[in-house]
Every structure is written in structure tokens, then in C-alpha cells.
Design an enzyme around this catalytic site. Structure first.
Site, PDB file in Angstrom:
ATOM      1  N   ASP A  55      19.932 -25.627 -58.565  1.00 33.93           N
ATOM      2  CA  ASP A  55      19.712 -25.252 -59.962  1.00 33.93           C
ATOM      3  C   ASP A  55      20.421 -23.929 -60.266  1.00 33.93           C
ATOM      4  O   ASP A  55      20.693 -23.132 -59.363  1.00 33.93           O
ATOM      5  CB  ASP A  55      18.208 -25.074 -60.239  1.00 33.93           C
TER       6      ASP A  55
HETATM    7  N1  URA Z   1      14.764 -28.198 -55.605  1.00 28.05           N
HETATM    8  C1  URA Z   1      14.701 -27.578 -56.797  1.00 28.05           C
HETATM    9  O1  URA Z   1      13.721 -27.679 -57.513  1.00 28.05           O
HETATM   10  N2  URA Z   1      15.762 -26.839 -57.189  1.00 28.05           N
HETATM   11  C2  URA Z   1      16.875 -26.667 -56.423  1.00 28.05           C
HETATM   12  O2  URA Z   1      17.801 -25.958 -56.828  1.00 28.05           O
HETATM   13  C3  URA Z   1      16.909 -27.308 -55.171  1.00 28.05           C
HETATM   14  C4  URA Z   1      15.833 -28.081 -54.792  1.00 28.05           C
END
Ligand code: URA
Length: 229
Positions: free
Chosen positions: A101
Site C-alpha cells: 500500500d
Molecule cells: N497487507 C496490507 O494490508 N497492506 C500491505 O501493504 C501489505 C499487506
């Protein structure tokens, strides 16, 4: 490999530009112009562009310490992208291995070897990824057992694969999952009435984030790391 891809990876030219060069007779294999972008290049072939010998493209493998605020994409109109952090030629040949993310930090793998990428991201391989999560609330005592059993996330039909979670001081936890569902860690912790305030990936399979890399820095993988996947 097809000649258009081979030349594109060996130079800074896009696939389209290479196809135009092929059409114009500027690309030769062993001194003879090739006439098809699908021409298969063998390891021993000598390829030239405008009479200049080209070095065979070797596959590239990098680990990047992703900072928050960078998008896992090749281009974006609104945010800087992780490829902006790489000072490498021919970046259009590179693929991001899985996604983090925008606000997640930590280990990101980048390669131009599609088969290697697939070995890590294929759901059938169930490659483990470990994250350090900072939480709004202390981790509930029931979370480890629930994660081990699998959690049915909102709008999904299958429970998550068994995951491990370990409570750490200061409302942190270390969680290992073997899937890559959308916002998976945040949603799993949300399902046990918590909220992730910061997320950092520490490890993908046998490859751990190099502690020498500051946020935004990257390095090539070692042959051992490449082979560990
Ligand atoms: N899980 C998440 O919620 N975000 C990420 O960036 C990676 C795994």
C-alpha cells in the site's frame, strides 16, 4: 526470447521503437537484418542495432526499502512511484513483485525476470511474507488462534490461509501470511477489532530486508537470495 523484447531490454528503447527499427532493417542477428519482431534470439546470437553490437540483457533483481508515500506502480499522475527511486537504465522492463500500500514501508522486490516474479506471487506457491504492524489497540488474546484457523474477510467467500501472529511490546505485532489479498494484513487486524497504524514488510520467503538499506535505498539481490526463491 523474441528479438523485440531482447533489444528493448538491452537498450533504453521501448518495444514499439524496437519494432520500428526492425521494420527499417536496423536490427541484425549475426550480421543479417531480421524482419520479424517475433524472431527468436538464441544465447549464442550476435545482435546489433545500427551496426553497434548489443550486450545481452541479463535479468535484474533488486530489493528496495520502500518509503511511505510511494505507489507500487510504474507511472502515476498523483504520487511518486517506487521505480522513481531506482537509478537504472531501461526501467520499463522492470516489474514490481507484489504490491505494498501507499503508506506501507519495507521490503519490495523488483525484477525483469517474469518467471521469478511468478514463483513469488503465484497463489499456488504460498510464499510467506512477514510484516511488523503497529496497532491502535493491544492485540486481542484470541487473535493468534483466529488467524491460525483462518478469517473470513468481508465480501470474500474463502477464509484466509493459516497465518501466524505474535504480540510485541508497544502495541505492535509480527504477522506472517502466505497470500497477497488486497489490504490483507489491515483487514485481518480489522477483523479482530483493531486498526493498523503503520505497516512494514520485513521478509518475503527467505529474503529479508537488508538492515543497511535506509528508506528509499535499494541494492541488487545476491545470487543466494535470487536462488532462495
Ligand atoms: N497487507 C496490507 O494490508 N497492506 C500491505 O501493504 C501489505 C499487506
Amino acid at each position: 526470447m523474441r528479438i523485440d523484447r531482447w533489444v528493448s531490454q538491452a537498450t533504453d528503447l521501448s518495444r514499439k521503437a524496437v519494432q520500428a527499427a526492425i521494420k527499417a532493417g536496423r536490427v541484425c542477428v549475426d550480421g543479417k537484418p531480421v524482419n520479424s519482431p517475433a524472431f527468436p534470439v538464441r544465447a549464442e546470437d550476435q545482435v546489433s542495432l545500427d551496426g553497434e553490437h548489443l550486450k545481452a540483457p541479463g535479468a535484474r533483481y533488486f530489493m528496495l526499502h520502500k518509503p511511505a508515500g510511494y505507489l507500487c506502480a510504474t507511472v502515476d499522475a498523483h504520487h511518486p512511484v517506487v521505480l522513481d527511486l531506482l537509478d537504472e537504465p531501461n526501467k520499463h522492463g522492470l516489474q514490481i513483485v507484489g504490491r505494498l500500500d501507499l503508506d506501507t514501508t519495507g521490503l519490495l522486490l523488483i525484477t525483469d525476470d517474469g518467471r521469478w516474479n511468478h514463483r513469488i506471487t503465484s497463489p499456488r506457491r504460498a510464499c510467506e511474507k512477514t510484516y511488523l504492524a503497529s496497532l491502535a489497540e493491544p492485540l486481542s488474546e484470541s487473535a493468534p488462534a483466529l488467524f491460525k484457523a483462518g478469517i473470513l474477510l468481508k465480501n470474500e467467500t474463502h477464509p484466509t490461509r493459516p497465518a501466524e501472529v505474535q504480540s510485541l511490546p508497544n502495541n505492535q505485532c509480527r504477522i506472517t501470511i502466505s497470500e497477497g489479498r488486497y489490504h490483507q494484513v489491515k483487514r485481518m487486524l480489522g477483523a479482530v477489532n483493531n486498526r493498523v497504524t503503520a505497516l512494514h514488510r520485513e521478509r518475503i520467503g527467505a529474503i529479508a530486508l537488508d538492515p543497511q538499506l535506509a528508506e528509499g535505498q535499494y541494492r541488487p539481490l545476491t545470487p543466494e537470495e535470487i536462488a532462495a526463491v
